[in-house]
Design an enzyme around this catalytic site. Structure first.
Site, PDB file in Angstrom:
ATOM      1  N   TRP A 124      -8.663  -1.847   0.083  1.00 48.05           N
ATOM      2  CA  TRP A 124      -9.202  -0.513  -0.643  1.00 48.05           C
ATOM      3  C   TRP A 124     -10.358  -0.873  -1.409  1.00 48.05           C
ATOM      4  O   TRP A 124     -11.167   0.108  -1.752  1.00 48.05           O
ATOM      5  CB  TRP A 124      -8.329   0.390  -1.258  1.00 48.05           C
ATOM      6  CG  TRP A 124      -7.540   1.214  -0.273  1.00 48.05           C
ATOM      7  CD1 TRP A 124      -6.314   1.192   0.122  1.00 48.05           C
ATOM      8  CD2 TRP A 124      -7.769   2.668  -0.123  1.00 48.05           C
ATOM      9  NE1 TRP A 124      -5.854   2.203   0.606  1.00 48.05           N
ATOM     10  CE2 TRP A 124      -6.872   2.847   0.576  1.00 48.05           C
ATOM     11  CE3 TRP A 124      -8.944   3.337  -0.231  1.00 48.05           C
ATOM     12  CZ2 TRP A 124      -6.549   4.356   1.293  1.00 48.05           C
ATOM     13  CZ3 TRP A 124      -9.239   4.599   0.497  1.00 48.05           C
ATOM     14  CH2 TRP A 124      -7.855   5.117   1.200  1.00 48.05           C
ATOM     15  N   TYR A 153      -4.649   9.630  -1.047  1.00 46.05           N
ATOM     16  CA  TYR A 153      -3.526   9.930  -0.454  1.00 46.05           C
ATOM     17  C   TYR A 153      -2.177  10.168  -1.638  1.00 46.05           C
ATOM     18  O   TYR A 153      -1.705  11.239  -1.457  1.00 46.05           O
ATOM     19  CB  TYR A 153      -3.063   8.802   0.401  1.00 46.05           C
ATOM     20  CG  TYR A 153      -3.561   8.245   1.567  1.00 46.05           C
ATOM     21  CD1 TYR A 153      -3.179   8.806   2.857  1.00 46.05           C
ATOM     22  CD2 TYR A 153      -4.654   7.405   1.771  1.00 46.05           C
ATOM     23  CE1 TYR A 153      -3.898   8.844   3.999  1.00 46.05           C
ATOM     24  CE2 TYR A 153      -5.566   7.265   2.901  1.00 46.05           C
ATOM     25  CZ  TYR A 153      -5.031   8.029   3.880  1.00 46.05           C
ATOM     26  OH  TYR A 153      -5.698   7.938   5.112  1.00 46.05           O
ATOM     27  N   ARG A 204      -6.114  12.175  11.967  1.00 44.77           N
ATOM     28  CA  ARG A 204      -7.195  12.684  12.489  1.00 44.77           C
ATOM     29  C   ARG A 204      -8.202  11.706  13.302  1.00 44.77           C
ATOM     30  O   ARG A 204      -8.876  11.977  14.004  1.00 44.77           O
ATOM     31  CB  ARG A 204      -7.804  13.546  11.508  1.00 44.77           C
ATOM     32  CG  ARG A 204      -8.336  12.515  10.474  1.00 44.77           C
ATOM     33  CD  ARG A 204      -9.279  13.006   9.430  1.00 44.77           C
ATOM     34  NE  ARG A 204      -9.602  12.081   8.304  1.00 44.77           N
ATOM     35  CZ  ARG A 204     -10.791  11.357   8.551  1.00 44.77           C
ATOM     36  NH1 ARG A 204     -11.510  11.473   9.708  1.00 44.77           N
ATOM     37  NH2 ARG A 204     -11.149  10.522   7.370  1.00 44.77           N
ATOM     38  N   SER A 205      -7.978  10.452  12.544  1.00 44.93           N
ATOM     39  CA  SER A 205      -8.527   9.168  13.075  1.00 44.93           C
ATOM     40  C   SER A 205      -8.026   7.986  12.946  1.00 44.93           C
ATOM     41  O   SER A 205      -7.114   7.788  11.827  1.00 44.93           O
ATOM     42  CB  SER A 205     -10.092   9.177  12.060  1.00 44.93           C
ATOM     43  OG  SER A 205     -10.827   8.133  12.115  1.00 44.93           O
ATOM     44  N   CYS A 206      -8.090   7.063  13.894  1.00 44.92           N
ATOM     45  CA  CYS A 206      -7.283   6.020  14.110  1.00 44.92           C
ATOM     46  C   CYS A 206      -8.556   4.715  14.488  1.00 44.92           C
ATOM     47  O   CYS A 206      -8.648   5.010  15.617  1.00 44.92           O
ATOM     48  CB  CYS A 206      -6.147   5.832  14.771  1.00 44.92           C
ATOM     49  SG  CYS A 206      -5.161   4.258  14.713  1.00 44.92           S
ATOM     50  N   ASP A 207      -8.678   3.762  13.666  1.00 50.60           N
ATOM     51  CA  ASP A 207      -9.211   2.453  13.946  1.00 50.60           C
ATOM     52  C   ASP A 207      -8.254   1.652  14.851  1.00 50.60           C
ATOM     53  O   ASP A 207      -7.444   1.008  14.075  1.00 50.60           O
ATOM     54  CB  ASP A 207      -9.952   1.828  12.977  1.00 50.60           C
ATOM     55  CG  ASP A 207     -10.388   0.431  13.167  1.00 50.60           C
ATOM     56  OD1 ASP A 207     -10.238   0.046  14.343  1.00 50.60           O
ATOM     57  OD2 ASP A 207     -10.707  -0.162  12.310  1.00 50.60           O
ATOM     58  N   GLU A 227       0.722  -1.153   0.252  1.00 51.09           N
ATOM     59  CA  GLU A 227      -0.044   0.127  -0.011  1.00 51.09           C
ATOM     60  C   GLU A 227       0.955   1.387  -0.078  1.00 51.09           C
ATOM     61  O   GLU A 227       0.582   2.210  -0.785  1.00 51.09           O
ATOM     62  CB  GLU A 227      -0.968  -0.073   1.202  1.00 51.09           C
ATOM     63  CG  GLU A 227      -1.883   1.154   1.259  1.00 51.09           C
ATOM     64  CD  GLU A 227      -2.518   1.494   2.634  1.00 51.09           C
ATOM     65  OE1 GLU A 227      -3.530   1.955   2.545  1.00 51.09           O
ATOM     66  OE2 GLU A 227      -2.013   1.042   3.755  1.00 51.09           O
ATOM     67  N   HIS A 266      -9.892   5.449  18.253  1.00 54.06           N
ATOM     68  CA  HIS A 266     -11.348   4.681  18.662  1.00 54.06           C
ATOM     69  C   HIS A 266     -11.315   3.254  18.429  1.00 54.06           C
ATOM     70  O   HIS A 266     -10.597   2.641  17.498  1.00 54.06           O
ATOM     71  CB  HIS A 266     -12.388   5.412  17.874  1.00 54.06           C
ATOM     72  CG  HIS A 266     -12.260   5.489  16.229  1.00 54.06           C
ATOM     73  ND1 HIS A 266     -11.755   6.507  15.701  1.00 54.06           N
ATOM     74  CD2 HIS A 266     -12.293   4.513  15.243  1.00 54.06           C
ATOM     75  CE1 HIS A 266     -11.608   6.148  14.394  1.00 54.06           C
ATOM     76  NE2 HIS A 266     -12.104   5.149  14.185  1.00 54.06           N
ATOM     77  N   CYS A 320      -7.003   9.591   6.842  1.00 51.88           N
ATOM     78  CA  CYS A 320      -6.927   9.225   8.218  1.00 51.88           C
ATOM     79  C   CYS A 320      -5.465   9.584   8.839  1.00 51.88           C
ATOM     80  O   CYS A 320      -5.250  10.431   9.720  1.00 51.88           O
ATOM     81  CB  CYS A 320      -7.354   7.832   8.502  1.00 51.88           C
ATOM     82  SG  CYS A 320      -8.966   7.484   7.923  1.00 51.88           S
ATOM     83  N   TYR A 338     -14.160   0.129  17.452  1.00 49.37           N
ATOM     84  CA  TYR A 338     -15.633   0.084  17.096  1.00 49.37           C
ATOM     85  C   TYR A 338     -16.176  -0.836  17.833  1.00 49.37           C
ATOM     86  O   TYR A 338     -15.741  -1.781  18.693  1.00 49.37           O
ATOM     87  CB  TYR A 338     -15.589  -0.730  15.699  1.00 49.37           C
ATOM     88  CG  TYR A 338     -15.482   0.320  14.630  1.00 49.37           C
ATOM     89  CD1 TYR A 338     -16.535   1.285  14.159  1.00 49.37           C
ATOM     90  CD2 TYR A 338     -14.088   0.696  14.016  1.00 49.37           C
ATOM     91  CE1 TYR A 338     -16.304   2.383  12.932  1.00 49.37           C
ATOM     92  CE2 TYR A 338     -13.972   2.017  12.895  1.00 49.37           C
ATOM     93  CZ  TYR A 338     -14.996   2.592  12.708  1.00 49.37           C
ATOM     94  OH  TYR A 338     -14.761   3.479  11.804  1.00 49.37           O
TER      95      TYR A 338
END
Length: 307
Positions: free
Chosen positions: A85, A127, A209-212, A63, A250, A189, A252
Site C-alpha cells: 500500500w 477497506y 469492480r476491477s481486477c489486475d 493485509e 484487465h 477493487c 496492463y
C-alpha cells in the site's frame, strides 16, 4: 479433470488476446474483459494459490488482518515489512512536496515520525474503515446530522447473521461507500462479498469492480478464500465454494512479459491452507494461526504496479 488454476490461466490468455485495449486511470493502458467468473471448491483444505508463480501469501494474510483491524494507515503494514500500500501515499508525498524520495526512504520516515505517519501514512477511509466502522450520522434537535463515534461493524454483524440466521439472503458486506470514495487513496477493487449456507457448508462470492489479473488477482483470490475459511470456522461450518467474479478484469500493457512467461508454465500440485487455532472472535486471528502446506510453486514473475 483440469487443474483448478487452469480457469485463471484461460482467463489471463483470453483477456490478453481478445480484451478491449484502452487507456486507463494510470496512463499505462490495459486490455479488458467484462464479467469474468471463476469457481473453486475449498473442501479438504484446498486454496486457490497460484502454482505457476510464487504468491507471497503471508503478505496477503497480513493485509487481511489489517483490514479486519479497521486500520487505514500503512504504518502497521510497514512494521511487518509489507509494502503493497506504500506506493499511493508515497506518490502523494512526492507530489505535495516536489520531492523524489524512494520507497525505502519514505517508509523509514513513516516508522520514525509519529506525526509524519499520521499525515502521510493515512489512506483515507479505505477497506478496513468501511468493513468494521461504516459511518453513522445521528439527527440533532437543530436538524443537523452529526457523525456518531461508533459506526457499523459489518463483519461482526455478518458473523452473527451466519450463526443465527443461516438461510438469510443478506449475508453481505461491502466497502463501496459512495459518500467517502473521494477521500480514499484507492476506491475498493474487491468491493462486495456475499455468503450462502447450505448443508453445513459456507460458500462465498467476491465481486470485484476491477481486477489486475497480472498482480492483484493472486492476492484477491487467496485473501477471499482465507476470509471464508475464518468465517466458516467461527460459525462451525465447513468451507464450500469460493466464487470469484469481476466487472473489469484487465491486464496492463506493460505486463506482456508476465503473461508470456506465466502462460508457458503448467500448473501442478494442490496447495492447502490450514487454520491452526480457533480464536475467540473473527478479529483475534494472528498470522501464525495460518499454515499453507503442499505448496511448491514456480518462481515469481516481477512486474510494475500501476498507481
Amino acid at each position: 479433470m483440469p487443474h483448478p488454476e487452469q480457469q485463471y490461466l484461460d482467463l489471463l490468455h483470453r483477456t490478453w488476446t481478445t480484451g478491449d485495449e484502452r487507456r486507463d486511470r494510470t496512463g499505462v493502458g490495459t486490455r479488458s474483459l467484462f464479467g469474468a467468473q471463476l469457481r473453486f471448491d475449498l473442501a479438504g483444505d484446498a486454496v486457490p494459490l497460484l502454482t505457476t508463480k510464487r504468491v507471497a501469501w503471508k503478505v496477503a494474510a497480513r493485509e487481511l488482518l489489517w483490514f479486519l483491524s479497521g486500520s487505514t494507515n500503512i504504518r502497521p503494514l510497514v512494521e511487518q515489512n509489507v509494502h503493497i500500500w506504500t506506493d499511493w501515499p508515497l506518490a502523494r508525498y512526492n507530489r505535495d512536496t516536489g520531492a523524489n524520495v524512494d520507497r525505502a526512504t519514505f517508509e523509514a520516515m513513516i516508522l520514525a515520525d509519529d506525526a509524519f505517519a499520521a499525515d502521510y501514512g493515512d489512506l483515507g477511509p479505505v477497506y478496513g474503515k468501511q468493513w468494521v466502522d461504516w459511518p453513522v450520522y445521528e439527527p440533532q434537535p437543530d436538524g443537523r446530522f452529526v457523525r456518531a463515534q461508533t459506526g457499523i461493524n459489518q463483519i461482526a454483524l455478518l458473523v452473527e447473521s451466519l450463526r443465527h440466521n443461516p438461510g438469510s439472503r443478506r449475508h453481505i458486506f461491502t466497502g463501496w461507500n459512495v459518500a467517502e470514495l473521494d477521500g480514499m487513496a484507492l476506491p475498493p477493487c474487491h468491493m462486495t462479498y456475499q455468503y450462502h449456507v447450505a448443508a453445513g457448508r459456507l460458500s462465498g462470492m467476491l465481486w470485484q469492480r476491477s481486477c489486475d489479473l497480472g498482480l492483484g488477482y493472486a492476492f484477491n483470490a487467496f485473501s477471499a478464500a482465507l476470509l471464508l475459511r475464518m468465517l466458516a470456522q467461527q460459525c462451525d461450518l465447513e468451507p464450500g465454494d469460493l466464487v470469484w467474479s469481476a466487472g473489469d478484469a484487465h491486464v496492463y500493457l506493460n505486463h506482456e512479459h508476465l503473461v508470456t512467461e506465466q502462460l508457458s508454465r503448467v500448473p501442478t500440485g494442490t496447495p492447502k491452507l490450514r487454520l491452526l487455532r480457533k480464536p475467540a472472535t473473527i478479529f483475534d486471528y494472528r498470522i501464525d494461526d495460518f499454515e499453507v502446506y503442499d505448496y511448491a510453486p514456480m518462481p515469481g514473475i516481477s512486474a510494475p504496479v500501476a498507481v
